[in-house]
Write a protein that holds these residues in place. Structure first.
Motif, short mmCIF file in Angstrom:
data_model
loop_
_atom_site.label_atom_id
_atom_site.label_comp_id
_atom_site.label_asym_id
_atom_site.label_seq_id
_atom_site.Cartn_x
_atom_site.Cartn_y
_atom_site.Cartn_z
N LEU A 274 30.96 29.34 -40.69
CA LEU A 274 30.82 27.97 -40.21
C LEU A 274 32.19 27.37 -39.93
O LEU A 274 32.37 26.67 -38.91
N ALA A 275 33.15 27.62 -40.81
CA ALA A 275 34.50 27.10 -40.61
C ALA A 275 35.11 27.66 -39.32
O ALA A 275 35.71 26.93 -38.52
N GLU A 280 36.61 26.64 -33.65
CA GLU A 280 36.58 27.11 -32.27
C GLU A 280 35.98 26.06 -31.33
O GLU A 280 36.49 25.81 -30.23
N HIS A 281 34.89 25.42 -31.76
CA HIS A 281 34.15 24.53 -30.86
C HIS A 281 34.51 23.06 -31.00
O HIS A 281 34.25 22.27 -30.08
N HIS A 313 31.23 19.60 -40.73
CA HIS A 313 30.16 18.62 -40.93
C HIS A 313 29.47 18.30 -39.61
O HIS A 313 28.22 18.31 -39.53
N LYS A 314 30.24 18.06 -38.56
CA LYS A 314 29.62 17.75 -37.26
C LYS A 314 28.92 18.98 -36.69
O LYS A 314 27.80 18.88 -36.15
N ALA A 315 29.54 20.13 -36.83
CA ALA A 315 28.96 21.36 -36.28
C ALA A 315 27.58 21.63 -36.87
O ALA A 315 26.62 21.91 -36.14
N PHE A 366 29.79 16.65 -27.20
CA PHE A 366 28.88 17.66 -27.73
C PHE A 366 29.14 18.99 -27.02
O PHE A 366 28.43 19.35 -26.07
N PRO A 367 30.15 19.73 -27.43
CA PRO A 367 30.52 20.95 -26.73
C PRO A 367 29.47 22.05 -26.76
O PRO A 367 29.52 22.98 -25.95
N THR A 368 28.49 21.96 -27.68
CA THR A 368 27.48 23.03 -27.76
C THR A 368 26.12 22.58 -27.23
O THR A 368 25.12 23.29 -27.42
#
Length: 663
Positions: A274-275, A280-281, A313-315, A366-368
């Motif tokens: 996750l980190a 990356e994103h 947290h946001k991811a 929101f890159p994803t």
């Protein structure tokens, strides 16, 4: 006579089984005498705790000091015989014997005399706290290594001139054989054991604090406890069952409070993927709304870790909202498709439409997210989620702890005229019980609703559950966490999305269910108690879930004393909000006391300086007479056993069943 004879003949098969345990008239008679004697002992002390939220040090200290009861006992026993300092040190020794002994040995010059004096003081305390139990129960609860010695010291008084030398030799021998440290630790643990007869946890062991796994380790070896599952417990149970939305919520909450100890150290959940994904994103995203509820530099958190925590947290939050939308779409009967808010965003204009009104976003980075299909996971998100899913479902320690929650827990319990549950009972606006649809389209309310909900929860962990039912059960953990008619939530919505992304704070409001609006009404509380079959003139509902704002003057005792809300804010995150640091409700033979705790410094401080949790007790309800075991649920069971044994005696004496002297 004819009546008992017909009953004996009807129950002959059962009585033959009972005769295997009591094969003679003498043994059956002895057991009746024993049970009747037990009925006349004072009832054991019950302790009720709620919403511990990972605060393991406070929780374990409250268990060790029995919510201040051990200190009270020491003060009563020794009075002016000991100084305040001596009594404080004796209490600390009882709470933390091994650690306190190490400190004492570094400063005490005459350890032999100290051992001799201290052992006798501990025996006096142990004699007092064990006095309400039978010798048989005391004996069975003693550690094997010192069982005989403790029994002898408990039942022989040094002020008896004929036995003084005998007691002195026992104590001298404990010291001379080098067993004093082990003996002190053993008898201290016995004192802790007898100070609390039954422990009731009204939910929410998990989240916010750093040591939920330590609390569960403590409970797994505790002598007598039960739990009514809370919404945060259900979230972790759902995560272990494989509900991906629960997994995301668990991780999100851990990141929100900068508390990864339970996840990583407790259960071995690997958050490195996750980190890596977050770096990356979300490398260029300040993630301001996702900063943890602590400041960089506090609690050893570096600026770099603080920023990475916000990105993680946001991811995980974005993934959570996508997964939740997928589950909501599978269950249109829940009526929660309106909570799939990623699809309501106009990404070019930076607004989100809710109930026909547009609200400005705090950020639209929101890159994803593909605006054309906002709820679809990217390939990287899917791979990450699969790895997290595997970690949660195969964690051996988490499996043991969830198994303990299942074996000791349920949605509600009725104990000694008290109805225990974590949060709420769904009600209609007029206070009548609300029907809620469960699996298969069937609707239930009240007691049956909680029972059926518990059955659904258990089915998620059973290998013989039908695949379709198991799939529903696994999904249902999410509804229990945030569904409007969930007994563990019971609000109009969980406004997580709004708080993170929308500027208008009006959208943050979560409308409370009717239970929370009506629970101060005695008539409504009586209606619920009637529906659950709780009888008796002094019956109560006891629950937690919603912190009591003591600092604002809120009273935890509601509905004319018939309802007690004991969430006093164990979690440090609630201390400013509640003004205190938790409650313990104590139910002893004289009645109810509510013990209000102030914040606990630390275990280290308690050992080094003898500090204790400062607690104040208020009398909630006193009984007109001292309650005995006969007045309890256990007493009613013992009376049934006596009746059965009397039937067995009749069967022996009238030749219906033959005695077995060899048995």
């Amino acid at each position: 006579m004819k009546h008992i004879h017909s009953e004996v003949e009807k129950d002959t098969r059962y009585l033959r089984l009972l005769s295997q345990s009591f094969p003679t008239v003498a043994k059956a008679s002895t057991e009746i005498i024993n049970l009747r004697a037990i009925l006349n002992l004072p009832k054991g002390t019950e302790h009720f705790l709620a919403d511990i939220h990972g605060e393991h040090e406070s929780f374990r200290h409250v268990l060790k000091n029995a919510s201040g009861n051990i200190k009270r006992k020491v003060n009563e026993i020794f009075g002016d015989e000991l100084t305040h300092e001596e009594k404080r040190n004796l209490c600390t020794l009882i709470y933390y014997p091994e650690q306190k002994l190490e400190l004492i040995k570094s400063t005490e010059r005459d350890m032999r005399q100290w051992y001799f004096t201290t052992i006798h003081r501990l025996v006096r305390v142990c004699r007092d706290v064990s006095s309400k139990y039978t010798r048989s129960k005391v004996r069975k609860s003693l550690p094997d290594d010192f069982s005989y010695i403790i029994q002898e010291l408990l039942h022989e008084r040094p002020d008896d001139a004929d036995k003084a030398a005998y007691v002195k030799v026992i104590t001298d021998t404990i010291i001379s054989t080098g067993s004093a440290d082990d003996f002190i630790a053993a008898i201290s643990n016995v004192i802790q054991r007898f100070a609390i007869d039954q422990l009731h946890i009204l939910g929410d062991i998990y989240d916010r604090g750093p040591g939920a796994h330590i609390i569960m380790d403590t409970l797994r070896t505790y002598h007598n406890w039960d739990i009514q599952w809370g919404n945060h417990d259900i979230l972790w149970m759902g995560a272990h069952a494989g509900n991906d939305a629960c997994i995301c919520n668990v991780i999100r909450l851990s990141l929100r409070y900068a508390n990864l100890a339970t996840l990583e150290e407790g259960y071995g959940i690997n958050l490195v993927p996750l980190a890596t994904f977050a770096m990356e994103h979300y490398a260029d995203d300040p993630c301001e709304e996702f900063c943890p509820k602590t400041d960089a530099g506090c609690d050893g958190i570096s600026e770099k870790t603080y920023r990475l925590t916000a990105q993680m947290h946001k991811a995980i939050s974005v993934i959570q909202f996508k997964v939740e939308a997928e589950i909501f779409s599978r269950h249109p009967e829940w009526g929660m498709n309106d909570r799939a808010l990623l699809g309501n965003i106009d990404y070019s204009r930076g607004v989100c439409a809710i109930d026909g009104k547009e609200y400005e976003m705090k950020s639209c980075h929101f890159p994803t997210i593909d605006p054309r299909n906002p709820n679809m996971l990217t390939a990287d998100e899917r791979e990450l989620l699969e790895r997290l899913h595997h970690s949660f479902t195969v964690s051996e320690k988490l499996h043991k702890h969830i198994k303990a929650l299942l074996s000791h827990g349920c949605m509600y319990t009725i104990a000694n005229h008290n109805l225990l549950f974590h949060a709420s009972i769904p009600l209609n606006a007029d206070g009548t019980l609300k029907e809620v649809e469960l699996y298969g389209g069937k609707k239930y309310s009240g007691r049956e609703l909680l029972h059926r909900t518990g059955m659904i929860i258990r089915s998620a962990f059973q290998s013989d559950t039908e695949p379709q039912e198991k799939s529903f059960a696994t999904d249902y953990f999410l509804y229990l966490w945030c569904g409007p008619d969930s007994t563990l939530f019971n609000k109009s919505k969980m406004a997580t999305f709004e708080r993170y992304f929308l500027k208008d704070k009006e959208t943050y409001k979560e409308g409370k269910g009717h239970y929370f609006m009506l629970r101060d009404n005695e008539e409504i509380v009586d209606r619920i108690l009637d529906a659950f079959g709780v009888e008796g003139p002094n019956r109560h509902i006891i629950n937690g879930h919603v912190p009591v704002h003591v600092a604002s003057g809120e009273n935890p005792i509601k509905a004319g004393g018939k309802l007690m809300v004991i969430d006093g804010g164990f979690s440090q995150a609630y201390h400013k909000e509640t003004g205190i640091a938790g409650y313990t409700l104590v139910y002893h033979s004289r009645g109810f006391q509510l013990v209000q705790h102030e914040p606990f410094a630390s275990t280290e401080d308690a050992i080094m300086r003898g500090t204790d949790i400062k607690s104040t007790a208020q009398i909630v309800e006193m009984s007109a007479h001292r309650m005995l075991v006969a007045d309890t649920d256990n007493g009613r069971e013992l009376k049934r056993q006596i009746t059965d044994l009397q039937k067995l005696l009749y069967a022996y004496r009238h030749g219906v069943i033959k005695e077995n002297a060899k048995g």
